[in-house]
Design an enzyme around this catalytic site. Structure first.
Site, PDB file in Angstrom:
ATOM      1  N   ASN A   1       0.880  -1.189   0.000  1.00 50.22           N
ATOM      2  CA  ASN A   1       0.000   0.000   0.000  1.00 50.22           C
ATOM      3  C   ASN A   1       0.908   1.228   0.000  1.00 50.22           C
ATOM      4  O   ASN A   1       2.120   1.103   0.177  1.00 50.22           O
ATOM      5  CB  ASN A   1      -0.932  -0.041   1.221  1.00 50.22           C
ATOM      6  CG  ASN A   1      -0.148  -0.062   2.506  1.00 50.22           C
ATOM      7  OD1 ASN A   1       0.510   0.900   2.855  1.00 50.22           O
ATOM      8  ND2 ASN A   1      -0.190  -1.184   3.222  1.00 50.22           N
TER       9      ASN A   1
ATOM     10  N   LYS B   1     -13.380   0.355  15.313  1.00 48.27           N
ATOM     11  CA  LYS B   1     -12.035  -0.214  15.546  1.00 48.27           C
ATOM     12  C   LYS B   1     -11.568   0.054  16.970  1.00 48.27           C
ATOM     13  O   LYS B   1     -10.912  -0.777  17.601  1.00 48.27           O
ATOM     14  CB  LYS B   1     -11.034   0.360  14.529  1.00 48.27           C
ATOM     15  CG  LYS B   1     -11.245  -0.214  13.139  1.00 48.27           C
ATOM     16  CD  LYS B   1     -10.393   0.448  12.068  1.00 48.27           C
ATOM     17  CE  LYS B   1     -10.812  -0.052  10.686  1.00 48.27           C
ATOM     18  NZ  LYS B   1     -10.168   0.623   9.584  1.00 48.27           N
TER      19      LYS B   1
END
Ligand code: PMT
Length: 399
Positions: free
Chosen positions: A211, A338
């Site tokens: 990424n 999260k």
């Protein structure tokens, strides 16, 4: 980092050594960071670099003689001592080190130094045998005990032909240590673990899944914690950034390697910050040889990587655990999820794909979500400023 140097009055002392040429670049870097810099040179420094160079770059007159007087007839070296926020002597020769250790004032620089009350950085630079000479070592120890911030020289081949310690560090590293000198040490008793960068998950020997994380956010956090006196370990995926000074850097490539390194180092850390962009999946098999482009389509089976942060959340003792959430939409909902699922104290949510925040940028725009439900939106700022702000919030919670 611009925060502690910007608009500060810094005096650069230059002594007569071959490394004096590097102080020209040092001056330029300090000016670039927004400091007001004035230069005091010893007479011998003038043999290596002329005062005009320093004058042109600093935009200020250079002081090289004890008997120069400024316009209003006040004594320049005393005026400058009173007005300065920091002093850096680079290169510092054995001569100035000896004078400072013994309170001798016989020229503009040494006299100025006796009048200085702000933090002082000393960059000893000389021939290795001189640097290792007992008297020089003793004098440097005296300077450390007197509260001077001695910046260790680099080792390597010196201009005089010898090899060993004595080389003036690169100007970027001197600025870095100056930043450390000027930063309040409020993390002195803290062990900090930071992760940064991407992970690379191999498909075959020449291809991988990754990424765009550059590591800038995580490195900024590691650097900021080190400036503040923390004992920092940085676990970094592949990133094109030099190791931060005085930080224990562990370089890894894959998510599995990151997991192993994190679990090895987590135990006695007070603060753990996961800024790394870990691949959620990896190829099930890594091909032994380069895959040939024989087919028009190709399917790669992926399996899930362990969620390192979630596992840390389970193992967490009396530690502060901070995650980052990289999102392209619904920042609050996704980051909040999260925060809970991974048992975090804080999560820094950032929208990625923007030209000024997220991956690869020098700036970031984050919203902090706290365990107690509070939220703080931080405007766009340099990643190193975001790092300090996040550390401030962490310390408020550490107590
Ligand atoms: O490196 P830069 O170019 O400076 O860019 C900075 C950044 C955008 C990478 C950084 O600010 C950031 O957002 N990092 C987290 C990226 C990410 O992986 O977010 P996530 O929402 O997928 O993961 C949430 C958290 O879980 C992260 O703290 C991540 O490190 C962690 N995680 C994720 C997956 C996994 N298998 N293990 C993990 O520990």
């Amino acid at each position: 980092m611009t925060t502690v140097i910007k608009n500060k009055h810094i005096v650069l002392g230059v002594c007569g050594g071959i490394a004096a040429y590097k102080s020209v670049e040092l001056l330029r870097l300090l000016k670039k960071q927004g400091a007001n810099v004035r230069v005091i040179m010893t007479e011998n420094a003038g043999a290596f670099v002329g005062p005009l160079t320093f004058e042109a770059l600093s935009g200020e007159p250079v002081c090289s003689s004890l008997f120069e007087q400024s316009f209003d007839a006040s004594i320049r070296h005393i005026d400058w001592a009173e007005a300065s926020d920091a002093v850096i002597i680079a290169p510092a020769t054995a001569n100035i080190v000896g004078k400072l250790a013994n309170g001798i004032a016989d020229d503009a620089l040494s006299t100025f130094m006796l009048a200085v009350t702000c933090p002082v950085g000393i960059c000893p630079s000389m021939n290795t045998h001189m640097y290792e000479n007992r008297a020089v070592k003793r004098n440097l120890e005296t300077l450390r005990n007197d509260g001077y911030f001695v910046i260790e020289p680099d080792a390597g081949e010196l201009a005089c032909g010898t090899t060993g310690p004595g080389r003036l560090p690169e100007p970027e590293d001197i600025v870095d240590r100056l930043l450390k000198m000027l930063t309040i040490k409020d993390m002195r008793d803290k062990k900090v673990l930071v992760t940064a960068g991407p992970t690379w998950e191999a498909i075959d020997p020449v291809r991988f899944i990754a990424n765009p994380s550059s590591g800038k956010m995580g490195y900024a956090l590691a650097r900021a914690a080190e400036y503040r006196g923390g004992d920092v370990t940085l676990i970094s995926g592949p990133a094109n950034i030099p190791d931060p000074l005085n930080v224990n850097v562990v370089r890894i490539k894959t998510a599995q390697e990151m997991a192993q390194a994190v679990f090895e180092h987590m135990e006695d850390c007070h603060i753990i910050i996961k800024a790394a962009a870990v691949s959620d999946y990896r190829p099930k098999e890594k091909e032994k040889h380069k895959i040939k482009k024989d087919n028009d389509e190709m399917i790669i089976d992926l399996i899930k990587n362990q969620d390192i942060l979630k596992e840390l959340g389970k193992r967490k003792k009396d530690q502060i655990l901070v995650g980052f959430a990289a999102e392209t939409r619904d920042l609050e909902i996704n980051a909040g999820k999260k925060l809970k699922e991974k048992n975090l104290d804080i999560i820094a949510g950032n929208l990625v794909g923007d030209s000024s925040s997220g991956f690869g940028t020098d700036t970031n725009k984050v919203t902090l979500f706290f365990k107690d439900g509070k939220k703080e939106s931080i405007p766009e700022m340099e990643k190193n400023e975001v790092a300090h702000l996040l550390l401030d919030r962490i310390l408020e919670r550490v107590g």
